[in-house]
Design a protein around this motif. Sequence first.
Motif, PDB file in Angstrom:
ATOM      1  N   ALA A   2       0.830  -1.197   0.000  1.00 43.14           N
ATOM      2  CA  ALA A   2       0.000   0.000   0.000  1.00 43.14           C
ATOM      3  C   ALA A   2       0.863   1.244   0.000  1.00 43.14           C
ATOM      4  CB  ALA A   2      -0.920  -0.007   1.225  1.00 43.14           C
ATOM      5  N   GLY A   3       0.484   2.205  -0.842  1.00 41.03           N
ATOM      6  CA  GLY A   3       1.197   3.471  -0.884  1.00 41.03           C
ATOM      7  C   GLY A   3       2.393   3.491  -1.805  1.00 41.03           C
ATOM      8  N   LEU A   4       2.833   2.352  -2.240  1.00 42.36           N
ATOM      9  CA  LEU A   4       3.998   2.269  -3.113  1.00 42.36           C
ATOM     10  C   LEU A   4       3.555   2.160  -4.565  1.00 42.36           C
ATOM     11  CD1 LEU A   4       7.064   1.858  -3.598  1.00 42.36           C
ATOM     12  CD2 LEU A   4       6.672  -0.598  -3.270  1.00 42.36           C
ATOM     13  N   SER A  12       7.390   5.973  -6.248  1.00 42.76           N
ATOM     14  CA  SER A  12       6.634   6.921  -5.437  1.00 42.76           C
ATOM     15  C   SER A  12       6.202   6.260  -4.131  1.00 42.76           C
ATOM     16  CB  SER A  12       5.395   7.400  -6.213  1.00 42.76           C
ATOM     17  OG  SER A  12       4.606   8.254  -5.406  1.00 42.76           O
ATOM     18  N   TYR A  13       6.507   6.932  -3.020  1.00 42.34           N
ATOM     19  CA  TYR A  13       6.094   6.451  -1.704  1.00 42.34           C
ATOM     20  C   TYR A  13       5.581   7.675  -0.934  1.00 42.34           C
ATOM     21  CZ  TYR A  13       6.233   3.370   2.393  1.00 42.34           C
ATOM     22  OH  TYR A  13       5.905   2.577   3.480  1.00 42.34           O
ATOM     23  N   VAL A  14       4.350   8.079  -1.260  1.00 41.49           N
ATOM     24  CA  VAL A  14       3.792   9.358  -0.830  1.00 41.49           C
ATOM     25  C   VAL A  14       2.776   9.166   0.286  1.00 41.49           C
ATOM     26  CG1 VAL A  14       2.425  11.348  -1.575  1.00 41.49           C
ATOM     27  CG2 VAL A  14       4.159  10.382  -3.100  1.00 41.49           C
ATOM     28  N   GLY A  15       2.793  10.078   1.263  1.00 41.34           N
ATOM     29  CA  GLY A  15       1.752  10.126   2.292  1.00 41.34           C
ATOM     30  C   GLY A  15       1.673   8.913   3.179  1.00 41.34           C
ATOM     31  N   GLN A  16       2.814   8.356   3.543  1.00 43.42           N
ATOM     32  CA  GLN A  16       2.828   7.145   4.379  1.00 43.42           C
ATOM     33  C   GLN A  16       3.234   7.423   5.824  1.00 43.42           C
ATOM     34  OE1 GLN A  16       1.626   4.178   2.962  1.00 43.42           O
ATOM     35  NE2 GLN A  16       1.125   5.813   1.508  1.00 43.42           N
ATOM     36  N   SER A  17       3.399   8.706   6.152  1.00 37.23           N
ATOM     37  CA  SER A  17       3.759   9.100   7.519  1.00 37.23           C
ATOM     38  C   SER A  17       5.051   8.455   8.015  1.00 37.23           C
ATOM     39  CB  SER A  17       2.613   8.761   8.504  1.00 37.23           C
ATOM     40  OG  SER A  17       1.428   9.446   8.146  1.00 37.23           O
ATOM     41  N   CYS A  18       5.934   8.104   7.096  1.00 38.32           N
ATOM     42  CA  CYS A  18       7.190   7.484   7.514  1.00 38.32           C
ATOM     43  C   CYS A  18       8.176   8.547   7.991  1.00 38.32           C
ATOM     44  CB  CYS A  18       7.797   6.653   6.382  1.00 38.32           C
ATOM     45  SG  CYS A  18       8.186   7.567   4.885  1.00 38.32           S
ATOM     46  N   ASN A  41       5.342  12.990   3.826  1.00 38.35           N
ATOM     47  CA  ASN A  41       5.678  12.059   4.895  1.00 38.35           C
ATOM     48  C   ASN A  41       6.105  12.863   6.124  1.00 38.35           C
ATOM     49  OD1 ASN A  41       5.440   9.127   4.013  1.00 38.35           O
ATOM     50  ND2 ASN A  41       6.552   9.996   2.273  1.00 38.35           N
TER      51      ASN A  41
END
Length: 239
Positions: A2-4, A12-18, A41
């Motif tokens: 999810a998110g990738l 893209s790895y957007v909005g994952q709160s990492c 993030n």
Amino acid sequence: MAGLMVSGTQVSYVGQSCREIPEHLGRDFGHFAKRLDLSFNLLRSLEGLSAFRSLEELILDNNLLGDDLVLPGLPHLHTLTLNKNQITDLEYLLDHLAEVTPSLEYLSLLGNVACPNELVNLEKDEEDYKRYRCFVLHKLPKLKFLDAQKVTRQEREEALVRGAFMKVVKPKDFRDSQHHQPQPSTADEVFVRPWGQLLAILPCPHSRLHCTKQILIYLALICLGIGNCNAADRTLKTY
């Protein structure tokens, strides 16, 4: 996962709160990714980015990156966006980018305190932003676009001549400035005090030259810290 999102050489790895770059991203995609988007993030560090040695575009908007930002050597990177982070020290950032991103042509810093415009501080104006652009182009002369605006020939020429003198001073912490308002000094009183009061104490209003001399003496007394305004008034009347 999810998110990738992966499309060709774009990752893209957007909005994952990492809070840090996931290790698996570098392991799985670092060897071929040319565009990496990590926006929206909670990144405070770019540790792990060294796995992406072939990057040409890096999107880091809307994170928590500050003045301790450290990028690995990215010799092919031509596009970097750091909009809406927590960067305040412009000169440090530019010196670092000049060292590790020699091919950089597109840079965007909108929404950071280091980028003086109305988005961050209503007290800034167009002239502040022009000085900022001039200083950035002095430090990074290869840039073709800055903050989504094309670099003009005139800007480039001005940066060669004046850029070194356009240094943007790192702003004080906003919280400190709110709780610790500077108190006016004795010298500041001179400029706040109404000129009518100043002229009123002059014993010789008919001689312009003499009055000018007295005003200069008055200012000198205040700037040298010889008492306060009232003490300077008494001293002045003896001349």
